[in-house]
Design a protein around this motif. Structure first.
Motif, mmCIF file in Angstrom:
data_model
loop_
_atom_site.group_PDB
_atom_site.id
_atom_site.type_symbol
_atom_site.label_atom_id
_atom_site.label_comp_id
_atom_site.label_asym_id
_atom_site.label_seq_id
_atom_site.Cartn_x
_atom_site.Cartn_y
_atom_site.Cartn_z
ATOM 1 N N LEU A 50 89.361 -46.042 89.976
ATOM 2 C CA LEU A 50 90.032 -47.123 90.691
ATOM 3 C C LEU A 50 90.127 -48.409 89.892
ATOM 4 O O LEU A 50 91.087 -49.142 89.998
ATOM 5 C CB LEU A 50 89.276 -47.428 91.997
ATOM 6 N N CYS A 51 89.123 -48.688 89.085
ATOM 7 C CA CYS A 51 89.104 -50.007 88.451
ATOM 8 C C CYS A 51 89.498 -49.958 86.995
ATOM 9 O O CYS A 51 89.517 -50.974 86.326
ATOM 10 C CB CYS A 51 87.731 -50.654 88.608
ATOM 11 N N SER A 52 89.775 -48.748 86.487
ATOM 12 C CA SER A 52 90.119 -48.690 85.074
ATOM 13 C C SER A 52 91.635 -48.671 84.914
ATOM 14 O O SER A 52 92.355 -48.137 85.746
ATOM 15 C CB SER A 52 89.469 -47.460 84.437
ATOM 16 N N ALA A 94 83.443 -50.993 87.302
ATOM 17 C CA ALA A 94 82.984 -51.624 88.532
ATOM 18 C C ALA A 94 82.937 -50.676 89.722
ATOM 19 O O ALA A 94 82.052 -50.785 90.559
ATOM 20 C CB ALA A 94 83.891 -52.810 88.887
ATOM 21 N N CYS A 95 83.892 -49.755 89.823
ATOM 22 C CA CYS A 95 84.017 -49.023 91.089
ATOM 23 C C CYS A 95 83.109 -47.795 91.186
ATOM 24 O O CYS A 95 82.766 -47.355 92.267
ATOM 25 C CB CYS A 95 85.462 -48.612 91.321
ATOM 26 N N ARG A 96 82.769 -47.213 90.075
ATOM 27 C CA ARG A 96 81.895 -46.032 89.991
ATOM 28 C C ARG A 96 82.505 -44.758 90.585
ATOM 29 O O ARG A 96 81.787 -43.808 90.883
ATOM 30 C CB ARG A 96 80.521 -46.273 90.634
ATOM 31 N N MET A 97 83.810 -44.741 90.772
ATOM 32 C CA MET A 97 84.449 -43.517 91.240
ATOM 33 C C MET A 97 84.512 -42.476 90.130
ATOM 34 O O MET A 97 84.627 -41.279 90.385
ATOM 35 C CB MET A 97 85.889 -43.811 91.712
ATOM 36 N N CYS A 98 84.461 -42.932 88.900
ATOM 37 C CA CYS A 98 84.735 -42.053 87.757
ATOM 38 C C CYS A 98 83.465 -41.422 87.193
ATOM 39 O O CYS A 98 83.468 -40.949 86.066
ATOM 40 C CB CYS A 98 85.431 -42.853 86.669
ATOM 41 N N MET A 99 82.392 -41.400 87.965
ATOM 42 C CA MET A 99 81.126 -40.862 87.471
ATOM 43 C C MET A 99 81.274 -39.391 87.044
ATOM 44 O O MET A 99 81.960 -38.605 87.696
ATOM 45 C CB MET A 99 80.055 -40.944 88.562
ATOM 46 N N SER A 153 82.550 -42.634 83.445
ATOM 47 C CA SER A 153 83.344 -42.122 82.325
ATOM 48 C C SER A 153 84.297 -43.165 81.744
ATOM 49 O O SER A 153 84.718 -43.047 80.602
ATOM 50 C CB SER A 153 84.132 -40.882 82.748
ATOM 51 N N CYS A 154 84.611 -44.195 82.518
ATOM 52 C CA CYS A 154 85.570 -45.170 81.991
ATOM 53 C C CYS A 154 84.925 -46.171 81.037
ATOM 54 O O CYS A 154 85.629 -46.939 80.382
ATOM 55 C CB CYS A 154 86.238 -45.932 83.134
ATOM 56 N N ILE A 155 83.591 -46.175 80.966
ATOM 57 C CA ILE A 155 82.962 -47.075 79.993
ATOM 58 C C ILE A 155 82.066 -46.331 79.006
ATOM 59 O O ILE A 155 81.573 -46.913 78.053
ATOM 60 C CB ILE A 155 82.127 -48.207 80.660
HETATM 61 S S1 FES Z 1 87.012 -46.353 86.980
HETATM 62 FE FE1 FES Z 1 85.857 -47.793 88.099
HETATM 63 S S2 FES Z 1 83.879 -47.490 87.223
HETATM 64 FE FE2 FES Z 1 85.089 -46.171 86.070
#
Ligand code: FES
Ligand code: SF4
Ligand code: FES
Lengths: 238, 158
Positions: free
Chosen positions: A36-38, A47-52, A66-68
Motif C-alpha cells: 500500500l505504501c510503496s 509504513a503499511c506492513r502489508m508487504c511482509m 519486502s518493500c524495504i
Molecule cells: S508496502 Fe507498505 S510497508 Fe511495504
C-alpha cells in the motif's frame, strides 16, 4: 557499477540488481505481493506492513517488509506462508479499523479472507501510508504538507493547519492517496485543496483550463522559462 | 527575534542536521516555539515549513503554545504509578485547575506527565523547573506549589 545477485522467491530463481528490494525482485518475475505504501517513484519507506514476507537465513526464518528489504545473494524468500498471511490479516484489520469502507482495503482484506476488522473502529479515513507527503516532497518538490503529532493522533496536514505557503495546488497528493481522503474540488475556475482556493489558469489561445496558476508559476520558476511559455498555448491547441 | 534565531543557527554552522538542537535552543530562548520563529528557522536553513512543523509536533519536549513560568512534570511510569502518582496528579490538577499537558491561564504553571524518568527507585518523581524531587507525596507537592506562589486550599488533605 551494478552487481547482480541471485535469490529464490517462492522457489523460483530470481536475478536482481544489488541494492534493489525484495518487492521489486518479486515484481520482476510477476510474483505479486500486496502493498500500500510503496511506489516506484518514491524512496522505500515501509509504513503499511502489508508487504511482509518470510525470509530464511540458515536455520532461521523471519518476517521482513519486502518493500524495504534489499536483495541478498542466496536469500530464500517465501511470499505466502501461514505466518505471512497472519501478519497481513492483522495489518489489514488494523487499517480497516481506521478506514472500514474503502474498496481498495476491502478488496485486500477479502483476498486474505477477511470481511471485517476485529478491532474497534475509529474512522480516520487516512491510513498514514505517507504517499501524499512523500510525493509532495520527493516528486513535486515543494513539501507543502507533512505529518503532525505521533502515535494515535498522528495525521497529515498543512503546517499549523493553515493555508499551506508552499502548496502549488497541483493535486498530486489527492491523486496518489490510495484511499481518496484528500478533498480536491475544481469549480468555476477555482481549485480548492487543503481548505484553500487557488485560481485555475485558462489557455490564452483556446480558453481551456490548463492548471492552477501557482503550479504554472512553479513550472516557470524551476524551468527558468517565462510564465507565458505555459499559458499561451495548452496541450490541446499547441 | 530574527537576530536571535540567526545567532542560534550560526552556532550550528547552518547545518540542517542540527534541526532538533536548534529548535531546542529556540525554545529555550522564547520559552516555546512561536510560529514566526519556526518560519524563520525554515527560511534560514532552507528546510520546508512542513518538515519543521512535523518535528515540532512530534517531540513532546517541544511546545507550540506558550509555557508557564514554572514547569512541573510528574512521572506516571509504571513504578511511579504503583507508588501513587495518580493521586498526586489529581491533586496538582485540582490546585492548578488544568489537566496534564496544559498551562494555567496566568502562564505561571505548565503541568505535564511523563513516562518513566529512569529513576524508578526514587518514585514517584515530580520534576519542578528541572529539579528532580523524589518520593513525592500529595502534601509535598502541595508545599512545592505553595512555595512557587500558588494558593493551596487544604494542606492536610493527604
Ligand atoms: S508496502 Fe507498505 S510497508 Fe511495504
Ligand atoms: S492522506 Fe492518503 S496518501 Fe496521505 S497518508 Fe493518508 S492515506 Fe496515505
Ligand atoms: S516510573 Fe517513574 S521514574 Fe521510572
Amino acid at each position: 557499477m551494478s552487481q547482480t545477485v541471485t535469490l529464490t522467491i517462492d522457489g523460483r530463481q530470481v536475478q536482481a540488481e544489488a541494492g534493489t528490494t525484495l518487492l521489486e525482485a518479486a515484481r520482476s518475475v510477476n510474483i505479486q505481493i500486496p502493498h500500500l505504501c510503496s511506489n516506484e517513484e518514491l524512496a522505500p519507506y515501509g509504513a503499511c506492513r502489508m508487504c511482509m514476507v518470510e525470509i530464511r537465513q540458515g536455520q532461521r526464518t523471519r518476517l521482513v517488509a519486502s518493500c524495504i528489504y534489499e536483495v541478498e545473494e542466496g536469500l530464500e524468500v517465501q511470499t505466502v506462508t501461514e505466518r505471512v498471511l497472519n501478519v497481513r490479516r492483522l495489518v489489514i484489520e488494523l487499517l480497516l479499523a481506521r478506514n472500514p469502507t474503502h474498496p481498495t482495503l476491502l478488496k485486500m482484506a477479502a483476498d486474505l479472507g477477511i470481511e471485517k476488522t476485529r478491532f474497534e473502529v475509529e474512522v480516520k479515513g487516512c491510513i498514514l501510508c505517507g504517499l501524499c507527503v512523500r510525493t509532495c516532497r520527493e516528486v513535486v518538490g515543494v513539501s507543502a504538507i507533512g505529518f503532525e503529532g505521533r502515535g494515535t493522533s498522528r495525521r497529515v496536514t498543512t503546517p499549523f493547519n493553515e493555508a499551506p505557503p508552499d502548496c502549488i495546488a497541483c493535486g498530486a497528493c489527492a491523486t496518489v492517496c490510495p484511499v481518496g481522503v484528500i478533498p480536491l474540488k475544481d469549480k468555476a475556475g477555482i481549485r480548492t485543496i487543503w481548505k484553500t482556493d487557488y485560481p485555475l489558469q485558462r489557455c490564452e489561445s483556446c480558453g481551456r483550463i490548463i492548471a492552477p496558476v501557482k503550479q504554472l508559476e512553479y513550472f516557470a520558476k524551476i524551468t527558468n522559462q517565462p510564465l507565458s511559455h505555459f499559458t499561451e498555448h495548452c496541450v490541446h491547441c499547441r | 527575534m530574527q537576530e536571535k534565531i540567526a545567532h542560534i543557527i550560526g552556532k550550528y554552522h547552518h547545518d540542517k542536521g542540527f534541526l532538533v538542537p536548534i529548535l531546542q535552543d529556540v525554545q529555550k530562548e522564547f520559552n516555546y516555539l512561536p510560529k514566526e520563529a519556526l518560519t524563520t528557522v525554515g527560511a534560514l536553513l532552507q528546510v520546508p515549513l512542513s518538515r519543521i512543523y512535523e518535528i515540532a509536533t512530534f517531540y513532546r519536549a517541544f511546545s507550540l503554545t506558550p509555557r508557564g513560568k514554572h514547569q512541573m512534570s510528574l512521572c506516571v511510569g509504571t513504578a511511579c504509578h504503583v507508588r501513587g502518582a495518580p493521586i498526586i496528579q489529581d491533586g496538582i490538577e485540582r490546585v492548578l485547575g488544568v489537566k496534564a499537558g496544559q498551562t494555567t491561564a496566568d502562564l505561571e504553571f505548565t503541568f505535564e506527565t511523563v513516562n518513566c524518568l529512569g529513576a524508578c527507585a526514587l518514585g514517584p518523581i515530580l520534576v519542578v523547573d528541572g529539579e528532580y524531587q523524589g518520593q513525592m507525596t500529595l502534601s509535598k507537592a502541595n508545599k512545592l506549589l505553595k512555595k512557587l506562589g500558588k494558593k493551596v486550599a487544604t494542606d492536610e488533605e493527604d
